[in-house]
Design a protein around this motif. Structure first.
Motif, PDB file in Angstrom:
ATOM      1  N   THR A  51       0.831  -1.210   0.000  1.00 26.12           N
ATOM      2  CA  THR A  51       0.000   0.000   0.000  1.00 26.12           C
ATOM      3  C   THR A  51       0.859   1.252   0.000  1.00 26.12           C
ATOM      4  O   THR A  51       0.621   2.201  -0.768  1.00 26.12           O
TER       5      THR A  51
ATOM      6  N   TRP B 117       0.986   3.977  -3.287  1.00 29.77           N
ATOM      7  CA  TRP B 117       0.408   5.318  -3.250  1.00 29.77           C
ATOM      8  C   TRP B 117       1.380   6.425  -2.835  1.00 29.77           C
ATOM      9  O   TRP B 117       1.122   7.601  -3.071  1.00 29.77           O
TER      10      TRP B 117
ATOM     11  N   ILE C  35      -6.631   9.797  -4.230  1.00 28.20           N
ATOM     12  CA  ILE C  35      -6.687   8.599  -3.389  1.00 28.20           C
ATOM     13  C   ILE C  35      -6.124   8.893  -2.004  1.00 28.20           C
ATOM     14  O   ILE C  35      -6.699   8.497  -0.972  1.00 28.20           O
TER      15      ILE C  35
ATOM     16  N   SER D 261      -8.646  10.951  -0.060  1.00 24.34           N
ATOM     17  CA  SER D 261      -9.884  10.257   0.308  1.00 24.34           C
ATOM     18  C   SER D 261      -9.659   9.093   1.264  1.00 24.34           C
ATOM     19  O   SER D 261     -10.525   8.776   2.080  1.00 24.34           O
ATOM     20  N   ARG D 262      -8.477   8.443   1.196  1.00 25.92           N
ATOM     21  CA  ARG D 262      -8.276   7.235   1.987  1.00 25.92           C
ATOM     22  C   ARG D 262      -7.246   7.382   3.116  1.00 25.92           C
ATOM     23  O   ARG D 262      -7.387   6.745   4.166  1.00 25.92           O
ATOM     24  N   TYR D 263      -6.217   8.170   2.892  1.00 23.00           N
ATOM     25  CA  TYR D 263      -5.070   8.103   3.792  1.00 23.00           C
ATOM     26  C   TYR D 263      -4.760   9.401   4.533  1.00 23.00           C
ATOM     27  O   TYR D 263      -3.800   9.471   5.299  1.00 23.00           O
TER      28      TYR D 263
END
Length: 442
Positions: free
Chosen positions: A23, A27, A53, A56-58
C-alpha cells in the motif's frame, strides 16, 4: 534540524504499523514533502489520481502520524500535477534583502496567539491590513520579551508585502535620539526630519527612551503631527503605558493615547505550550508531552526565555544525537534558571549605559568632573553597580579612579533618597536598568 523530507520519512515509518508495504509503495512511492510549518504539512505527488486517493483514503493516517510526532494537529495539503509550481510561486516571499534584514521570521503566522496577547495581535493585524484606517496611533505596551517587537516587525513585513510602494520606517527610541544627536552635530537637521516625516508607516520600538530628552521629544512632537495630519500609520511599543511615563511631555502623552493603547501580559499555560510546540515543529523535532508540560510549568514569564530553553533542548538533540527526555529538560531548565539567577552585569556595561543615557563619555563618569549632570550620572552608576553586582564599596570606588568607599556610600544614599522624593529619578533608573538587561537578553 529535521527537514520536511526527514519528517515525511518518519511519517511513513509510523504508518507502516497500519498499512502494508505494498500500500505504501503503491500510493506514496513518488510523494515528496514540500514544506512544514506550525500549522501545515504540504505533500506533493505528480499524479492527480494518486492525490485524490491519498486525500480520500489516507489523510487521517498522515494527520495521526504527524500528531504523534509533534503533539499538535496539523493541516495536510496534498498537491497534484501542476499545483506545486503555483504553490511555490504563491508562497515565495518578495526578494528584498535590504528590508529589515534578519527579521524575516517575525510574521503574524509565527506569532502564537493566546488570551494574554490576542487584543494586541488583533489590533496589529488590523493596522497591517488597513494602515491608517483605524487605531492610529497604535500603542502596544508590556514587559520585555513578550512579543511587542515581533508584532512591530510583523506589521512592517505585511505592509511591505502588500504595499511595496509604501515607505516603512522602523526605529528604536534610543536610536532615534542618537540619530538626532548625530544630525545636529553634522548639520543634517533637514535630512533627519525628511527621513522620518516622509514615512508612510512609522514604527518606533521602546518609545519610552525618548522621555525626558528635550530635543528628541520636540522632534517627535513635530514628526507625529506631520505624519498624523497626512494620514500616515504610526505604531509605538513601550514597556509601560503613556500615563506612566512621568518624564514624557504632556503633549506627547496625549497624542500617544489618541488611538488605541493595548497591553501584552505574560503568556498563560496554554499559550506557553503552544509557543513550545510551534518552535519544535518549525525545527522538525518531536518533544514528548511530559517535556512540553515541564517547560510550560517552569518557564512562565518571558517568551524569549521559553524560546531560549527550547533552543537549548533542540541543540542537544541536533548536535549530540541525544533523545529528549524529561531528565534532559529538567537539567536544561535548571541551568537556565541558574544562569538567570547568577546573571551579574559588569561595571563596564553599567557605566556605559549610564553614560549613553546622559550623553556623556564613560571617562567623564569615572573621572573628576563636577558638572551637575556628570555628578548625578556618576552617583547613579555607583548605585547601579552596588545594586546589580557583588562588588564591595571599596571595589566600586576603584572603578571611579580610586574614590574612597565613604564617597561611594554617600552617592548611594543620595540616589536612594532622590528615588523616594523624585519620581523622575526612579523612572530614569528603570530605563537604564532596561538598557543594561538588554545586553543579556536571549
Amino acid at each position: 534540524m529535521n527537514s520536511p523530507a526527514d519528517v515525511w520519512a518518519m511519517v511513513l515509518k509510523l504508518m507502516e504499523a497500519d498499512m502494508t508495504a505494498t500500500t505504501i509503495n503503491t500510493w506514496f512511492d513518488d510523494a515528496k514533502a514540500v514544506s512544514l510549518d506550525a500549522k501545515q504539512f504540504v505533500l506533493y505527488t505528480p499524479s492527480n489520481f494518486k492525490r485524490d486517493i491519498i486525500l480520500s483514503r489516507y489523510l487521517p493516517a498522515i494527520q495521526k502520524a504527524l500528531h504523534e510526532l509533534f503533539s499538535a494537529d496539523l493541516d495536510v495539503l496534498v498537491l497534484g500535477e501542476g499545483e506545486l509550481e503555483r504553490f511555490t510561486a504563491a508562497n515565495q516571499p518578495p526578494a528584498d534583502d535590504n528590508f529589515l534584514p534578519g527579521t524575516e521570521d517575525y510574521t503574524f503566522e509565527r506569532f502564537v496567539v493566546g488570551s494574554s496577547n490576542k487584543m494586541a495581535y488583533a489590533a496589529a493585524r488590523a493596522v497591517a491590513e488597513k494602515p491608517a484606517h483605524s487605531y492610529n496611533p497604535l500603542f502596544i505596551y508590556g514587559e520585555s520579551g513578550l512579543g511587542k517587537t515581533h508584532l512591530l516587525y510583523a506589521i512592517a513585513h505585511t505592509i511591505h508585502r502588500t504595499h511595496p510602494e509604501f515607505r516603512v520606517v522602523y526605529i528604536k527610541g534610543d536610536a532615534f535620539t542618537n540619530d538626532l544627536i548625530q544630525a545636529i552635530r553634522e548639520g543634517r537637521n533637514p535630512e533627519f526630519r525628511n527621513k522620518y516625516r516622509s514615512a508612510d508607516v512609522f514604527l518606533m520600538d521602546d518609545v519610552q527612551f525618548i522621555a525626558g530628552r528635550e530635543s528628541s521629544q520636540e522632534e517627535m512632537f513635530h514628526t507625529f503631527n506631520t505624519l498624523y495630519e497626512a494620514g500616515r500609520q504610526i505604531v509605538f511599543t513601550a514597556d509601560r503605558p503613556p500615563k506612566e511615563m512621568l518624564r514624557l511631555d504632556d503633549r506627547l502623552r496625549t497624542r500617544f493615547e489618541w488611538g488605541l493603547p493595548v497591553d501584552i501580559q505574560p503568556p498563560d499555560y496554554e499559550t506557553r505550550v503552544a509557543i513550545i510546540k510551534n518552535k519544535a515543529i518549525r525545527r522538525g523535532i518531536n518533544l514528548p508531552e511530559p517535556v512540553l508540560q515541564y517547560i510550560a510549568d517552569n518557564i512562565t514569564s518571558n517568551v524569549r526565555q521559553i524560546e531560549g530553553t527550547v533552543n537549548k533542548i533542540l541543540a542537544f538533540q541536533e548536535l549530540m544525537g541525544e533523545s529528549v527526555d524529561v531528565d534532559t529538560v529538567i537539567r536544561t531548565v535548571r541551568d537556565m534558571c541558574k544562569d538567570k539567577a547568577e546573571f551579574l552585569p559588569s561595571p563596564d556595561v553599567i557605566i556605559e549605559e549610564v553614560a549613553k543615557f546622559y550623553n556623556l563619555d564613560t571617562d567623564a563618569i569615572r573621572g573628576q568632573g563636577r558638572t551637575k549632570d556628570t555628578a548625578l550620572a556618576r552617583q547613579i552608576a555607583m548605585y547601579q553597580i552596588r545594586r546589580m553586582t557583588n562588588l564591595s564599596l571599596k571595589e566600586i570606588g576603584k572603578e571611579f579612579e580610586g574614590r574612597d568607599h565613604t564617597t561611594v556610600m554617600h552617592s548611594i544614599d543620595r540616589v536612594e533618597k532622590l528615588m523616594k522624593t523624585n519620581p523622575e529619578i526612579a523612572e530614569i533608573i528603570k530605563d537604564i536598568n532596561a538598557n543594561i538587561n538588554a545586553h543579556y537578553d536571549n
